[in-house]
Enzyme design. Sequence first.
Site, PDB file in Angstrom:
ATOM      1  N   TYR A 135      52.873 -32.664  27.044  1.00  0.00           N
ATOM      2  CA  TYR A 135      52.213 -31.643  26.218  1.00  0.00           C
ATOM      3  C   TYR A 135      50.748 -32.006  26.015  1.00  0.00           C
ATOM      4  O   TYR A 135      50.419 -32.968  25.329  1.00  0.00           O
ATOM      5  CB  TYR A 135      52.960 -31.565  24.879  1.00  0.00           C
ATOM      6  CG  TYR A 135      52.622 -30.398  23.995  1.00  0.00           C
ATOM      7  CD1 TYR A 135      51.541 -29.559  24.249  1.00  0.00           C
ATOM      8  CD2 TYR A 135      53.394 -30.119  22.880  1.00  0.00           C
ATOM      9  CE1 TYR A 135      51.256 -28.491  23.423  1.00  0.00           C
ATOM     10  CE2 TYR A 135      53.116 -29.056  22.049  1.00  0.00           C
ATOM     11  CZ  TYR A 135      52.050 -28.245  22.323  1.00  0.00           C
ATOM     12  OH  TYR A 135      51.776 -27.210  21.491  1.00  0.00           O
ATOM     13  N   LYS A 161      52.943 -28.680  29.432  1.00  0.00           N
ATOM     14  CA  LYS A 161      52.551 -27.542  28.605  1.00  0.00           C
ATOM     15  C   LYS A 161      51.075 -27.727  28.373  1.00  0.00           C
ATOM     16  O   LYS A 161      50.639 -28.703  27.757  1.00  0.00           O
ATOM     17  CB  LYS A 161      53.336 -27.571  27.298  1.00  0.00           C
ATOM     18  CG  LYS A 161      52.889 -26.562  26.281  1.00  0.00           C
ATOM     19  CD  LYS A 161      54.041 -26.317  25.321  1.00  0.00           C
ATOM     20  CE  LYS A 161      53.577 -26.027  23.900  1.00  0.00           C
ATOM     21  NZ  LYS A 161      52.557 -25.009  23.788  1.00  0.00           N
ATOM     22  N   GLY A 186      49.180 -22.635  27.470  1.00  0.00           N
ATOM     23  CA  GLY A 186      49.472 -22.592  26.034  1.00  0.00           C
ATOM     24  C   GLY A 186      48.416 -21.961  25.154  1.00  0.00           C
ATOM     25  O   GLY A 186      48.457 -22.125  23.945  1.00  0.00           O
TER      26      GLY A 186
HETATM   27  C1  NAY Z   1      53.497 -25.053  19.870  1.00  0.00           C
HETATM   28  O1  NAY Z   1      54.114 -24.458  18.990  1.00  0.00           O
HETATM   29  O2  NAY Z   1      53.667 -26.249  20.043  1.00  0.00           O
HETATM   30  C2  NAY Z   1      52.578 -24.285  20.733  1.00  0.00           C
HETATM   31  O3  NAY Z   1      52.974 -23.377  21.367  1.00  0.00           O
HETATM   32  C3  NAY Z   1      51.166 -24.583  20.895  1.00  0.00           C
HETATM   33  C4  NAY Z   1      50.370 -23.402  21.420  1.00  0.00           C
HETATM   34  C5  NAY Z   1      49.602 -22.830  20.289  1.00  0.00           C
HETATM   35  N1  NAY Z   1      48.671 -23.797  19.818  1.00  0.00           N
HETATM   36  C6  NAY Z   1      48.826 -24.384  18.631  1.00  0.00           C
HETATM   37  C7  NAY Z   1      47.790 -25.378  18.286  1.00  0.00           C
HETATM   38  O4  NAY Z   1      49.716 -24.113  17.876  1.00  0.00           O
HETATM   39  O5  NAY Z   1      49.946 -20.600  20.903  1.00  0.00           O
HETATM   40  C8  NAY Z   1      48.927 -21.546  20.708  1.00  0.00           C
HETATM   41  C9  NAY Z   1      47.982 -21.056  19.629  1.00  0.00           C
HETATM   42  O6  NAY Z   1      48.669 -20.945  18.418  1.00  0.00           O
HETATM   43  C10 NAY Z   1      47.390 -19.687  19.951  1.00  0.00           C
HETATM   44  O7  NAY Z   1      46.773 -19.715  21.205  1.00  0.00           O
HETATM   45  C11 NAY Z   1      46.421 -19.232  18.874  1.00  0.00           C
HETATM   46  O8  NAY Z   1      45.199 -19.913  18.951  1.00  0.00           O
END
Ligand code: NAY
Length: 290
Positions: A135, A161, A186
């Site tokens: 990740y 990821k 992601g």
């Molecule tokens: C998780 O829950 O581990 C994730 O999916 C990480 C991906 C998200 N990043 C974070 C820091 O939570 O979906 C992204 C992010 O929320 C989105 O792009 C909004 O900025």
Amino acid sequence: YEEIKGVIPALITPFDHEENFDEMRMRKTVNWLLEEGVHGFYLTGSTGEGFLMTPEERKVVVEVVVDEVKGRVPVIVHVGAIGTKISIDLAKHAEKAGADAVSSVPPFYWRFSDDAIFQYYEDLATATSLPMIIYNVPLAGLFGFDFIKRLSGIPHVHGVKYTAYTHQDIHKAKAQIGKDFMVYSGADEMAVSGILNEADGIIGSFYSMLPDVFVNIYDHVKKEEFKEAQRLQKIAVDIIEASLKFDYYAVIKVAMKWMGMDAGYVRRPFRNLTAEQEEAVKASYREIRD
Ligand code: NAY
């Protein structure tokens, strides 16, 4: 599952108003998202508030979701913790519970050396027979491409990821590590870019809230219908930006409630929205136009 691909919500974990895990809401959320067409689930990650739960609570979430999914789509369990021993215990549990893959952030907080992080992944990935998805996320410290390549040599490490914005490295991973090294983009704001740059799937927070929008984006890009993909991505970006003004896992949960899928509350120190803030979010969403 042979392959884990497509639109994979980083699943929210519903809590009741007293911060207890809410099993009924969890089961309903799983079915709601499956009806909306998502292709898999990623549990107890950042979005799932995994770090705010005890290992025992995380295990219950995994058991409930695997039980409710009933093999309809693959389930990836985020088992990350700062302590290797804790992560291994969670990974072994995920395997026994019937998960299809595990994933982990690198150990964080103490700024571990690359060698310590490598060792963490080696110990964790070889503790079960499940595929391991490493990740790469800014919150835990981004890896460079060369380090990802190095980690890809560990037995059972199957993909990454990739929550970074340097999407050219997704191509590079496919070219230099191999076509079957799975890459999941992601950054929800850049889903189109991730898929175009050869990501096998997209894993993110907002796929819990806008599953249909992102399933459509995914399908349009695959069919090379770029105009429509671009139009939907732009709307999604506006919604995401309006949501990021608050603790956005709380926003995702209330927005799901407006759509008839009551997903409960967040755990402290995240803050739920006040009634006034809810109205403010609603108003800002209403202003979003094509
Ligand atoms: C998780 O829950 O581990 C994730 O999916 C990480 C991906 C998200 N990043 C974070 C820091 O939570 O979906 C992204 C992010 O929320 C989105 O792009 C909004 O900025």
